[in-house]
Design a protein around this motif. Structure first.
Motif, PDB file in Angstrom:
ATOM      1  N   CYS A  83       0.874  -1.300   0.030  1.00 42.90           N
ATOM      2  CA  CYS A  83       0.211  -0.247   0.038  1.00 42.90           C
ATOM      3  C   CYS A  83       1.016   1.299  -0.037  1.00 42.90           C
ATOM      4  O   CYS A  83       0.798   2.189  -0.887  1.00 42.90           O
ATOM      5  N   LEU A  84       1.848   1.340   1.006  1.00 45.09           N
ATOM      6  CA  LEU A  84       2.627   2.563   1.129  1.00 45.09           C
ATOM      7  C   LEU A  84       3.533   2.649  -0.248  1.00 45.09           C
ATOM      8  O   LEU A  84       3.877   3.782  -0.685  1.00 45.09           O
ATOM      9  N   THR A  85       4.123   1.659  -0.766  1.00 48.60           N
ATOM     10  CA  THR A  85       4.655   1.906  -2.071  1.00 48.60           C
ATOM     11  C   THR A  85       3.881   2.387  -2.980  1.00 48.60           C
ATOM     12  O   THR A  85       4.491   3.041  -3.848  1.00 48.60           O
ATOM     13  N   ASP A  86       2.608   1.839  -3.191  1.00 46.43           N
ATOM     14  CA  ASP A  86       1.831   2.265  -4.156  1.00 46.43           C
ATOM     15  C   ASP A  86       1.357   3.876  -4.025  1.00 46.43           C
ATOM     16  O   ASP A  86       1.315   4.496  -4.988  1.00 46.43           O
ATOM     17  N   VAL A  87       1.168   4.261  -2.761  1.00 41.08           N
ATOM     18  CA  VAL A  87       0.863   5.588  -2.494  1.00 41.08           C
ATOM     19  C   VAL A  87       1.972   6.454  -2.976  1.00 41.08           C
ATOM     20  O   VAL A  87       1.877   7.569  -3.413  1.00 41.08           O
ATOM     21  N   LYS A  88       2.888   6.132  -2.561  1.00 45.27           N
ATOM     22  CA  LYS A  88       4.421   6.822  -3.050  1.00 45.27           C
ATOM     23  C   LYS A  88       4.570   6.827  -4.541  1.00 45.27           C
ATOM     24  O   LYS A  88       4.688   7.936  -5.110  1.00 45.27           O
ATOM     25  N   ASP A  96      -4.614  23.088  -7.525  1.00 44.86           N
ATOM     26  CA  ASP A  96      -3.572  23.804  -7.981  1.00 44.86           C
ATOM     27  C   ASP A  96      -2.152  22.888  -7.338  1.00 44.86           C
ATOM     28  O   ASP A  96      -1.299  22.897  -8.120  1.00 44.86           O
ATOM     29  N   SER A  97      -2.290  22.411  -6.288  1.00 40.88           N
ATOM     30  CA  SER A  97      -1.319  21.522  -5.668  1.00 40.88           C
ATOM     31  C   SER A  97      -2.062  20.451  -4.920  1.00 40.88           C
ATOM     32  O   SER A  97      -3.109  20.928  -4.211  1.00 40.88           O
ATOM     33  N   LEU A  98      -1.433  19.358  -4.845  1.00 38.04           N
ATOM     34  CA  LEU A  98      -2.032  18.453  -3.882  1.00 38.04           C
ATOM     35  C   LEU A  98      -0.698  17.561  -3.238  1.00 38.04           C
ATOM     36  O   LEU A  98       0.227  17.257  -3.856  1.00 38.04           O
ATOM     37  N   LYS A  99      -0.978  17.613  -2.076  1.00 36.69           N
ATOM     38  CA  LYS A  99       0.058  16.968  -0.995  1.00 36.69           C
ATOM     39  C   LYS A  99      -0.476  15.696  -0.438  1.00 36.69           C
ATOM     40  O   LYS A  99      -1.542  15.687   0.036  1.00 36.69           O
ATOM     41  N   THR A 100       0.599  14.672  -0.498  1.00 31.52           N
ATOM     42  CA  THR A 100       0.459  13.582   0.293  1.00 31.52           C
ATOM     43  C   THR A 100       1.303  13.365   1.334  1.00 31.52           C
ATOM     44  O   THR A 100       2.656  13.357   1.174  1.00 31.52           O
ATOM     45  N   ILE A 110      -2.739   7.896   5.681  1.00 27.46           N
ATOM     46  CA  ILE A 110      -2.059   8.660   4.635  1.00 27.46           C
ATOM     47  C   ILE A 110      -3.038   9.973   4.782  1.00 27.46           C
ATOM     48  O   ILE A 110      -4.392   9.834   4.727  1.00 27.46           O
ATOM     49  N   THR A 111      -2.754  11.336   4.659  1.00 26.88           N
ATOM     50  CA  THR A 111      -3.422  12.230   4.208  1.00 26.88           C
ATOM     51  C   THR A 111      -3.248  13.039   3.211  1.00 26.88           C
ATOM     52  O   THR A 111      -1.926  13.527   2.872  1.00 26.88           O
ATOM     53  N   LEU A 112      -4.481  13.383   2.570  1.00 28.47           N
ATOM     54  CA  LEU A 112      -4.241  14.214   1.051  1.00 28.47           C
ATOM     55  C   LEU A 112      -4.673  15.630   1.568  1.00 28.47           C
ATOM     56  O   LEU A 112      -5.742  15.724   2.306  1.00 28.47           O
ATOM     57  N   THR A 113      -4.091  16.615   1.092  1.00 25.20           N
ATOM     58  CA  THR A 113      -4.307  18.044   1.368  1.00 25.20           C
ATOM     59  C   THR A 113      -4.234  18.734  -0.129  1.00 25.20           C
ATOM     60  O   THR A 113      -3.219  18.569  -0.836  1.00 25.20           O
TER      61      THR A 113
END
Length: 306
Positions: free
Chosen positions: A95-100, A123-127, A135-138
């Motif tokens: 999971c974390l490998t794929d998220v990266k 405009d920008s997406l932060k993981t 995992i937090t998306l902003t």
């Protein structure tokens, strides 16, 4: 004196821990079991209520595959959330490998972004993620609430004027009226195209509607907003250098490219064409049989896969 303060601090810590022992215990159990609770907020009014072949609405936001992660990223954007936290289950070891992989693949994130309403696009997406599997998306969005209010008022006004007394127009004629209006009231922003900077917000719908200048992103966002207002399923579609619209009409997906229908010649004359108005993928090919600017990834935009 320091010893007294230390003992006092320890007593306070013990009391706080005892008062919150149930929450702390549950957090530990959740962590060990991989059953962290995902908090689902309400979506905003710009959420699309239909799915696509490449991405679709997530069901429970617990990923068990790479495709599940893609769907979570899309659902996060489609719902219009500013931030969202989810968790990798123990069963999904990669999971974390794929998220990266996803978080570092900017072209892929842009393609996913194209399926969301322009008002919900980023405009920008932060993981941000850690080894615990959280995992937090902003996002920072392209359009502010003030932008959206002004654009919506402008779009409503234009639609009322365009279709006054012509409510019986068929779908093709309705889309053509909007297509022609945007082109007749917009000039291609050559400065931004050549230098990367401009005095106009030509890369989005604000510059198109209020300043009269656009590049492909501005044309596509503006058309997408109109199409959604008129009730048409749509998304944006992109090559490595260009973006345009896809719209579902008469039971099939077709291309709609306002940028290439609004050319400027060497003398500065502006034209209105319909060469790329509701056309098939085959029509996008140039005289040499190549897609050129329209060379999009058919493994992503599956609605147009041959």
């Amino acid at each position: 004196m320091k010893r007294v303060l230390t003992i006092g601090a320890m007593l306070i810590l013990i009391v706080v821990t005892l008062l919150n022992i149930d929450k702390i215990s549950q957090k530990i159990v959740d962590f060990l079991d991989g059953n962290n609770k995902v908090i689902i907020s309400a979506s905003n009014e710009y959420k699309k209520d239909y799915n696509f072949l490449f991405v679709e609405e997530s069901k429970d936001y617990v990923p068990y595959s790479y495709n599940d992660l893609l769907n979570i990223y899309f659902s996060f954007l489609n719902n219009g959330w500013d931030t969202f936290t989810f968790y990798c289950p123990n069963e999904y070891t990669n999971c974390l490998t794929d998220v990266k992989k996803i978080s570092e693949n900017n072209p892929l994130l842009t393609h996913i972004n194209n399926y969301a309403h322009p008002y919900n696009s980023f405009d920008s997406l932060k993981t941000v993620f850690d080894e615990s599997g959280e995992i937090t998306l902003t996002v920072e969005k392209i359009y502010s609430n003030e932008d959206i209010k002004k654009i919506n008022e402008k779009v409503d006004s234009i639609l009322n004027e365009l279709f006054k007394g012509e409510e019986d127009l068929d779908d093709v004629d309705k889309i053509m009226k909007v297509h022609d209006y945007i082109i007749n009231n917009t000039r291609y922003d050559i400065e931004r195209n050549e230098t990367g900077t401009s005095q106009y917000r030509s890369n989005n719908a604000y510059g198109t509607l209020f300043e009269g200048y656009a590049i492909c992103g501005g044309y596509a966002d503006t058309m997408a907003i109109f199409l959604t207002k008129m009730g048409f399923k749509n998304f944006k579609i992109a090559s490595t250098t260009h973006v345009w619209n896809a719209v579902f009409i008469d039971g099939k997906w077709l291309h709609l490219d306002l940028t290439w229908d609004d050319p400027v010649d060497d003398t500065g004359n502006d034209y209105l064409y319909h060469k790329y108005f509701l056309v098939s993928t085959e029509t996008l090919k140039d005289e040499d049989g190549n897609y050129a600017e329209h060379n999009f990834d058919q493994s992503i935009y599956l609605e147009f896969k041959n």
